[in-house]
Enzyme design. Structure first.
Site, mmCIF file in Angstrom:
data_model
loop_
_atom_site.group_PDB
_atom_site.id
_atom_site.type_symbol
_atom_site.label_atom_id
_atom_site.label_comp_id
_atom_site.label_asym_id
_atom_site.label_seq_id
_atom_site.Cartn_x
_atom_site.Cartn_y
_atom_site.Cartn_z
ATOM 1 C CG ASN A 2 -1.961 -1.124 1.220
ATOM 2 O OD1 ASN A 2 -2.283 -1.547 -0.125
ATOM 3 N ND2 ASN A 2 -2.380 -1.625 2.110
ATOM 4 C CG ASN A 7 -6.746 -0.301 -0.363
ATOM 5 O OD1 ASN A 7 -7.721 -0.132 -1.180
ATOM 6 N ND2 ASN A 7 -7.112 -1.068 0.589
ATOM 7 N N PRO A 8 -7.020 0.304 -4.076
ATOM 8 C CG PRO A 8 -8.162 -0.535 -5.601
ATOM 9 C CD PRO A 8 -7.496 -0.860 -4.343
ATOM 10 C CB SER A 9 -9.489 2.897 -0.396
ATOM 11 O OG SER A 9 -8.263 2.446 0.286
ATOM 12 C CB SER A 30 -4.070 -7.736 6.098
ATOM 13 O OG SER A 30 -3.037 -8.706 6.576
ATOM 14 C CB THR A 31 -2.498 -6.049 1.514
ATOM 15 O OG1 THR A 31 -3.894 -5.413 1.097
ATOM 16 C CG2 THR A 31 -1.687 -6.104 0.095
ATOM 17 N N GLY A 32 -1.120 -7.818 3.494
ATOM 18 C CA GLY A 32 0.180 -8.104 3.963
ATOM 19 C C GLY A 32 0.018 -9.945 4.286
ATOM 20 C CG HIS A 92 -7.706 -6.080 7.853
ATOM 21 N ND1 HIS A 92 -8.220 -6.476 6.651
ATOM 22 C CD2 HIS A 92 -7.344 -4.733 7.551
ATOM 23 C CE1 HIS A 92 -7.848 -5.753 5.704
ATOM 24 N NE2 HIS A 92 -7.481 -4.639 6.061
#
Length: 376
Positions: free
Chosen positions: A192, A214-216, A300-302, A348
């Site tokens: 991110n 992240n698109p946000s 999470s992305t992680g 998350h």
């Protein structure tokens, strides 16, 4: 004249003596419990100064068992878990090849990052009706224009990289001096668009091979790239030739803004590749970790990157992954290494994710770094 009853004084003195003896006995029992229950604190105090113990030493086997015997996070107090983890740091870490291979084999069967981490022309042919990860009723028709954006096949293969670093953004990284060790990895994942300016490089390094977006972030900071295209491009240049990875098919809201990233980089003739998570890979990874107790609206992305790294890399090291307000020594830390903005509550399940990482570390499958590094 009235006389005091001597026997009454003796009874009072006897009661006080018994009370004093009871208090002393209780204090002694409590002290013995602290010393003997679970761990021998005095022994460990002196052991700490003897230097690191070998991975397969009896002491280290005991310390790893103390982590692994905690089956769910709620079994122990947070301070107790911290203490066990801190004690384990006196042991050298080594990969348990049989454990690691078995775990990677499981990931290969459930998730298969070398084939399905990204949408490719091979796994998502022209004309595919691609289901979104979350908006399962939504379908994205892969037309010629979108199909051309996909790589022909996955750019990475199984165990391609010897040593990988997956860098989270936790405040545990601040003052860690882990930058050199992160930079020494063969492949580095980041999450991110984290800052890696000179202010932070000593702790977090600069090397980046894949960075997620992240698109946000694009929506909030760069107005969906409808106007703020050059500032976004400049931010990505910080990561030099790192590939950019987005969840374009997580839900319908993510798609247009994620595809716009590809257009922006093409317009500026950037050499950076743009990849999109395959939605079915994300579904499979979420299901896998749910089976291990990670219950969240979204992992999470992680955690997604760690899961992929375990298939793509021989040895995986985690930095900046910690989900508690205090470090293992009990000192308060910021949520991120660059700010103290808290995540949306309930989205998350970060403590559960970290708990699983500590287990994987104890089993010799990956290494979690939570202290100061002394690299190279």
């Amino acid at each position: 004249m009235r006389y005091a009853d001597p026997s009454a004084n003796r009874d009072l003195l006897g009661s006080r003596t018994l009370l004093f003896i009871f208090i002393c006995a209780f204090a002694l029992v409590t002290l013995l419990q602290q010393i003997l229950y679970g761990r021998n604190y005095i022994k460990r105090y002196f052991e700490f100064y003897e230097g690191p113990f070998e991975y397969n030493s009896t002491r280290c086997l005991e310390l790893r068992h103390e982590i692994l015997e905690v089956k769910v996070l709620s079994m122990v107090k947070q301070s107790e878990l911290f203490d066990r983890w801190k004690s384990l740091q006196m042991c050298k870490w080594a990969m348990n090849i049989s454990e690691a291979n078995q775990f990677k084999s499981t990931l290969s069967r459930c998730c298969n990052a070398p084939a399905f981490l990204f949408t490719t022309q091979k796994n998502t042919p022209l004309g595919t009706k691609l289901k979104y990860e979350v908006d399962t009723s939504g379908i994205y028709h892969i037309n010629q224009e979108i199909f051309r954006m996909f790589p022909k096949d996955m750019p990475y293969y199984r165990s391609q990289f010897k040593k990988c670093a997956v860098v989270g953004n936790g405040g545990i990284l601040k003052n860690s001096r882990c930058g050199r060790e992160i930079n020494s990895a063969d492949f580095v994942f980041r999450c991110n668009l984290p800052p890696i300016s000179e202010k932070y490089t000593m702790d977090v390094g600069v090397k980046t091979d894949v960075v997620t977006v992240n698109p946000s972030i694009i929506t909030e900071r760069f107005h969906k790239l409808e106007k703020w295209r050059r500032p976004f491009y400049r931010v990505l240049q910080v990561y030099e030739n790192a590939s950019v990875l987005l969840p374009a098919f997580y839900n319908t809201r993510n798609t247009d803004v994620s595809i716009r990233v590809k257009y922006v980089l093409d317009d500026f003739e950037s050499p950076q590749a743009v990849y999109y998570f395959h939605p079915q890979y994300l579904v499979n990874v979420s299901r896998y970790w749910l089976s291990l107790g990670v219950r969240a609206k979204r992992i999470s992305t992680g955690l997604i990157l760690v899961t992929a790294a375990l298939e793509l890399c021989e040895e995986v090291h985690l930095f900046g992954f910690w989900a508690f307000p205090m470090n293992p020594s009990g000192l308060y830390i910021t949520h991120h290494y660059y700010d103290n903005v808290k995540p949306r509550p309930g989205f998350h399940a970060m403590p559960s994710e970290i708990f699983n990482f500590l287990h994987l570390h104890s089993r010799g499958i990956l290494r979690v770094h939570t202290g100061t590094c002394s690299c190279c």
